[in-house]
Design an enzyme around this catalytic site. Structure first.
Site, short mmCIF file in Angstrom:
data_model
loop_
_atom_site.label_atom_id
_atom_site.label_comp_id
_atom_site.label_asym_id
_atom_site.label_seq_id
_atom_site.Cartn_x
_atom_site.Cartn_y
_atom_site.Cartn_z
N GLU A 168 -72.15 7.15 -55.70
CA GLU A 168 -73.25 8.08 -55.93
C GLU A 168 -74.58 7.32 -55.85
OE1 GLU A 168 -74.52 11.33 -59.39
OE2 GLU A 168 -73.46 9.48 -59.95
N LYS A 206 -72.74 18.37 -56.98
CA LYS A 206 -72.49 17.97 -58.37
C LYS A 206 -72.87 19.08 -59.33
CE LYS A 206 -73.45 14.16 -61.61
NZ LYS A 206 -74.25 12.93 -61.79
N CYS A 218 -69.24 11.41 -60.80
CA CYS A 218 -69.78 10.76 -62.00
C CYS A 218 -69.52 11.55 -63.29
CB CYS A 218 -71.28 10.49 -61.81
SG CYS A 218 -71.93 9.18 -62.89
#
EC number: 3.5.1.12
Length: 538
Positions: free
Chosen positions: A107, A207, A240
């Site tokens: 990321e 995300k 993440c």
């Protein structure tokens, strides 16, 4: 195998657990990556060829904008991003020499971080929906404007003849008639993209659980993205902070065909419970999947820790001293085996496990039908019990008891949750350990409900140091750790001295309690924890 001191520091170790017919093959891969002497494809016995695929993750030290808050042109943004993409291309070609079939990049690796919504705009590519448009950016570069990054990634996948997963910022225009459309007329997303080995854009994931990312929008609906590969079947993908939440991470795995997860991340390590490799491997063990995790590499910011994790074995990289990036390559089973004993662990009887079962049966706190159980040992909990105290761990107010002496069993309770420890130490090292519990809503740097039982090494000899970050330890334990959890989502977190991953010998449910046990640590214990998530109470 003989490694130099620098090699030992750079490439941590390869963890094995249990007796597996595939162990020799996995060790071979470990040897190859550690010494970096193998060029060309992995040569394995013919009977193993169909059982494994070769994967790579790259921990990238990204070249960052000197001033991410300032406004730049698209040309300037591309100049910076192309420096990172040049490194990506080098790594793809290095991976191709090792026969890699899929590579994952981290990321924020291409554009960096700490932007505002406005300052990141020149760094964003236009992102058409792969569900609406079939597109090969490398072969059709002029089909859409502002897609230079996507074009380079697509061409890399072709050159390397591998699936490629990367993270970038993307933009999508919206109309004022859309009630969610931002005032500037566009959505900005933190996006993972997947390219096939012929450069086709397979899919994209935006995300959902942003971590203080003012530059990006949260998609109106959660993306549940899976993609098929010819070499290993179906993969899931998220980013993440997503790993701590039900959507999309847990929801994706309701599809029983998803046996692998690709996971770009920019993770700041936080000990004792949330180091990057710790949660990556805990997720792989708990969910019974392979996790290909690529982290960014900025040790000064606490950002390092990548891995290729299976439920039973792990390659990882964690280095707080070396400033450079690192390519990790491993052979990965197409069908990951779950951890032995997760259903019922009574099959493996050792003296300590027998004692553990007797404690479970004999303590009224351990069974729902306590009034029907003869509990002659129940008073033992109150005899010579160490003092309960409170200390902050990971910004949460944990209730703890010190772990004194060479052996014993302890209990600590909070808000209906009770944690138990049965332990034996080979030697009494001059260190303080504690058994801690937290049952409540975590509210710092994110809001989510936890049930945690944790055996941790304290930062010093004072009780107020329990919960502090430590990276070295000498205490060797044999232990059972268990609790009366009310969630089925429990992640085993296990670290020993020098940021070394360990794997439980057994774990699972027994008598309405979830436990894990370990005999024979390879180095001093830093953290052994059962990290439970009650998603419905977030």
């Amino acid at each position: 195998m003989n490694l130099s001191a620098s090699q030992e520091k750079k490439f941590m170790v390869c963890i094995m657990s249990g007796a597996s017919s595939k162990l020799a093959l996995f060790l071979y891969g470990c040897y190859v990556v550690a010494l970096g002497v193998h060029a060309g494809k992995y040569r394995v016995a013919e009977r193993h060829v169909a059982e494994y695929y070769v994967a790579a993750v790259y921990e990238h030290q990204s070249i960052l904008s000197p001033d991410p808050l300032s406004l730049t042109t698209r040309k300037q943004a591309l100049e910076l991003m192309n420096q990172n993409l040049n490194i990506y291309e080098q790594q793809v070609m290095a991976a191709a020499q090792k026969g890699v079939q899929i590579i994952v990049f981290p990321e924020d690796g291409i554009h960096g971080f700490n932007f505002t919504r406005t300052s990141i705009y020149p760094f964003l590519d236009f992102m058409p929906s792969p569900h609406m448009v079939r597109w090969n950016p490398c072969l059709e570069p002029h089909r859409f404007n502002d897609t230079e990054v996507l074009q380079r990634l697509s061409c890399m996948a072709i050159r390397g003849q591998m699936f490629l997963v990367a993270n970038l910022g993307t933009k999508q225009p919206c109309h004022s008639s859309d009630p969610g459309c931002p005032n500037d007329g566009r959505y900005q997303f933190n996006t993972n993209v997947v390219f096939s080995n012929n450069g086709t854009l397979v899919d994209r994931y935006r995300k959902h659980n942003l971590y203080f990312e003012a530059a990006f929008d949260t998609p109106a609906n959660v993306d549940y993205i899976t993609f098929d590969t010819p070499f290993a079947g179906k993969f899931g993908i998220f980013t993440c902070f997503d790993i701590l939440f039900f959507n999309p991470a847990i929801s994706l795995l309701r599809d029983s065909e998803v046996k692998h997860v690709v996971y770009p991340t920019a993770w700041m390590n936080q000990l004792p419970l949330l180091a990057a490799i710790q949660i990556q491997h805990g997720f792989a063990i708990a969910l019974g999947v392979n996790v290909l995790a690529a982290n960014i590499h900025h040790p000064s910011l606490g950002m390092t820790g990548s891995g290729i994790h299976t439920p039973l074995q792990s390659f990882w990289y964690h280095d707080t001293e070396n400033p450079g990036g690192y390519l990790l390559v491993a052979q990965v089973p197409k069908n990951p085996l779950g951890h032995t004993g997760t259903e019922n662990a009574t099959g493996k009887m050792t003296p300590s496990h027998t004692k553990f079962l007797k404690i479970l049966a004999g303590d009224p706190y351990c069974e729902k039908d306590a009034q029907e159980v003869h509990c002659e040992g129940s008073a033992k909990w109150n005899m010579n019990a160490p003092p309960t105290f409170h200390s902050e761990m990971m910004y949460d107010n944990f209730t703890l008891v010190p772990v004194w002496g060479k052996e014993g069993h302890l209990r600590v309770c909070a808000d209906g949750l009770c944690c138990y420890l049965l332990y034996q130490r080979s030697d009494l090292s001059p260190e303080l350990y504690a058994l801690g519990i937290f049952n409540g809503l975590h509210t710092v740097h994110g809001t989510y409900y936890l049930q945690v039982c944790a055996l941790v090494k304290c930062g010093g000899l004072g009780l107020d140091t329990c919960g502090q970050e430590v990276t070295e330890a000498t205490g060797i334990f044999e232990f059972h750790l268990w609790g009366n959890f009310t969630t089925s989502y429990i992640f085993p977190l296990f670290l020993t001295s020098g940021m070394t991953l360990e794997i439980p010998d057994q774990m699972g449910w027994e008598n309405d309690h979830y436990f894990m046990r370990k005999n024979g640590l390879s180095s001093g214990l830093m953290t052994a924890a059962l990290y439970g998530r009650l998603y419905e109470r977030d």
